[in-house]
Scaffold this motif. Structure first.
Motif, PDB file in Angstrom:
ATOM      1  N   GLU A   1     -39.134 -25.562   8.118  1.00 45.55           N
ATOM      2  CA  GLU A   1     -37.821 -25.262   8.694  1.00 45.55           C
ATOM      3  C   GLU A   1     -37.962 -24.398   9.935  1.00 45.55           C
ATOM      4  OE1 GLU A   1     -34.076 -23.210   9.544  1.00 45.55           O
ATOM      5  OE2 GLU A   1     -35.959 -22.268   8.986  1.00 45.55           O
ATOM      6  N   GLU A   2     -38.916 -23.448   9.898  1.00 45.41           N
ATOM      7  CA  GLU A   2     -39.010 -22.455  10.971  1.00 45.41           C
ATOM      8  C   GLU A   2     -39.494 -23.041  12.296  1.00 45.41           C
ATOM      9  OE1 GLU A   2     -37.804 -19.605  10.770  1.00 45.41           O
ATOM     10  OE2 GLU A   2     -37.817 -18.974   8.679  1.00 45.41           O
TER      11      GLU A   2
ATOM     12  N   ASP B   1     -35.773 -14.941   3.616  1.00 42.71           N
ATOM     13  CA  ASP B   1     -35.823 -16.148   4.468  1.00 42.71           C
ATOM     14  C   ASP B   1     -37.056 -16.977   4.133  1.00 42.71           C
ATOM     15  OD1 ASP B   1     -35.492 -18.001   6.467  1.00 42.71           O
ATOM     16  OD2 ASP B   1     -36.001 -16.650   8.106  1.00 42.71           O
TER      17      ASP B   1
ATOM     18  N   HIS C   1     -35.988 -23.601   2.155  1.00 44.04           N
ATOM     19  CA  HIS C   1     -37.276 -23.972   2.766  1.00 44.04           C
ATOM     20  C   HIS C   1     -38.391 -23.058   2.259  1.00 44.04           C
ATOM     21  CE1 HIS C   1     -37.348 -20.743   5.915  1.00 44.04           C
ATOM     22  NE2 HIS C   1     -36.050 -20.945   6.021  1.00 44.04           N
TER      23      HIS C   1
ATOM     24  N   HIS D   1     -37.303 -12.388   9.536  1.00 43.75           N
ATOM     25  CA  HIS D   1     -38.216 -12.348  10.690  1.00 43.75           C
ATOM     26  C   HIS D   1     -38.537 -10.919  11.131  1.00 43.75           C
ATOM     27  CE1 HIS D   1     -37.094 -16.695  12.161  1.00 43.75           C
ATOM     28  NE2 HIS D   1     -36.978 -16.568  10.857  1.00 43.75           N
TER      29      HIS D   1
HETATM   30 ZN    ZN Z   1     -36.146 -18.025   9.367  1.00 42.80          ZN
END
Ligand code: ZN
Length: 382
Positions: A149-150, A114, A87, A356
């Protein structure tokens, strides 16, 4: 600097924070510099993929937000399709995290693991495959840079709803280079209790909705949590429940007639929203408690369980030198693609412990290894 590292550094320097995490209009002193949305990253990747000779298209998902899809077609008729699906969006960060910094064999910055690390490893592997002589003859390789996605996985949901099919999807998330075949689902439920308002001086004339909810919370966090701890999956451990939010009442001198909580129930493969709602309703009835249950999430976040014996999954495992399947706690796009009939595994460089965080980073050795492992696997395809 390797090609993968250079691409990752460029991606970190192009912020793509999910717009869901933007402050409300006017609440920020920040100039209108585009921190938010995936467009800059998608455009950049499209240009890189086109330069490598891949076929590129955009799939509009939301206004100004599109998945970028790049394909490497085989020489012969397509017999199977393998999809690489990381993503493009990230969670928010302070400005310093949009400046990539290399230190002690690590690259720091928002998205490093991420999942811009996966984006860089996957697209570089695909570009190198395109330039190589040992390309698969009958396997189409597609790269899909997915948006959102998040937040609500609008990117993968749109890709799936558009009828995209593949025989294997490798979804990029930081797994320390382990192929993951299972993860939990995340079910958010709202529960409401209703009472009867009365003057705070005569509480005996009312019915306190907060008190009723306090009893519900107690049951959820003790008896129900214990019941879930006995429900085990061999890769995922146990199902869990968390009461994450509560609100009720207006002021001290009114008996509250309303209280609501929101719970996060992490589900195991086989559990559905309906089965969870049924067991909660039965539990409340048994304890003589009264609460209304409803959904608190717009889109379902299902658990993932992919059969590790599927031929392409086995081939991926062999290529990684991995002997047994693995599971992770967190939900991702893999479950969405899997629910649409695309067998999906999760794989990528970096660790979820760095995702994150205020100082996100990735090991550069692992990033390079991810690219090498993916390239080997792609070359092994027929
Ligand atoms: Zn994430």
């Amino acid at each position: 600097m390797t090609r993968t590292e250079k691409l990752l550094a460029e991606l970190i320097a192009l912020p793509s924070v999910n717009p869901a995490f933007a402050p409300p209009d006017g609440a920020s002193a920040r100039p209108a510099r585009s921190l938010y949305g995936e467009k800059n990253v998608a455009d950049f990747l499209a240009a890189a993929a086109a330069a490598a000779g891949l076929e590129v298209e955009f799939q509009t998902v939301l206004p100004g937000r599109a998945n970028v899809i790049a394909r490497l077609l085989p020489k012969n008729k397509i017999q199977q399709t393998v999809l690489l699906a990381p993503h493009l969006d990230t969670v928010g960060a302070d400005d310093s995290q949009f400046v990539p910094r290399r230190k002690n064999g690590r690259l720091h910055g928002r998205g490093a693991c991420d999942t811009k690390g996966s984006v860089a490893a996957m697209l570089t592997a695909l570009c190198e495959l395109a330039a190589s002589k040992s390309r698969p003859l009958a396997t189409e390789i597609a790269f899909a840079g997915l948006i959102d996605e998040e937040q609500a996985q609008a990117g993968s949901r749109t890709l799936a709803a558009g009828g995209f099919q593949a025989d294997l999807a490798i979804v990029g998330e930081p797994t320390h280079l382990q192929a993951v075949t299972a993860h939990k689902g995340s079910l958010w439920l709202r529960m409401e209790t209703h009472g009867l308002a009365a003057h705070g001086a005569t509480p005996q004339l009312g019915k306190n909705a907060v008190l009723e909810m306090a009893r519900v919370v107690e049951v959820l966090e003790t008896g129900y949590a214990m019941q879930l701890r006995r429900r085990k999956h061999k890769l995922l451990g146990t199902a869990t429940v968390n009461v994450g939010k509560i609100s009720g009442g207006a002021q001290p001198n009114i008996v509250p007639d309303y209280c609501t909580i929101e719970i996060d129930r992490r589900t195991l493969p086989g559990e559905t929203e309906n089965s969870v709602r049924r067991e909660l309703a039965a539990l409340l009835a048994e304890k003589k408690l009264c609460a209304k249950i409803s959904s608190a999430k717009l889109a379902p976040a299902l658990p993932l369980e992919t059969d590790p014996k599927l031929p392409l999954v086995r081939q991926f495992f062999r290529s990684l030198g991995q002997t047994r399947p693995a599971g992770v706690d967190y939900f991702c796009d893999a479950a969405v693609l899997s629910a649409a009939g695309i067998p999906s595994v999760v794989f990528g460089p970096g660790g979820i412990a760095q995702a994150h965080t205020a100082d996100e980073w990735i090991s550069l050795a692992q990033l390079e290894r991810a690219k090498g492992l993916l390239l080997n696997f792609l070359k092994s395809l027929s």
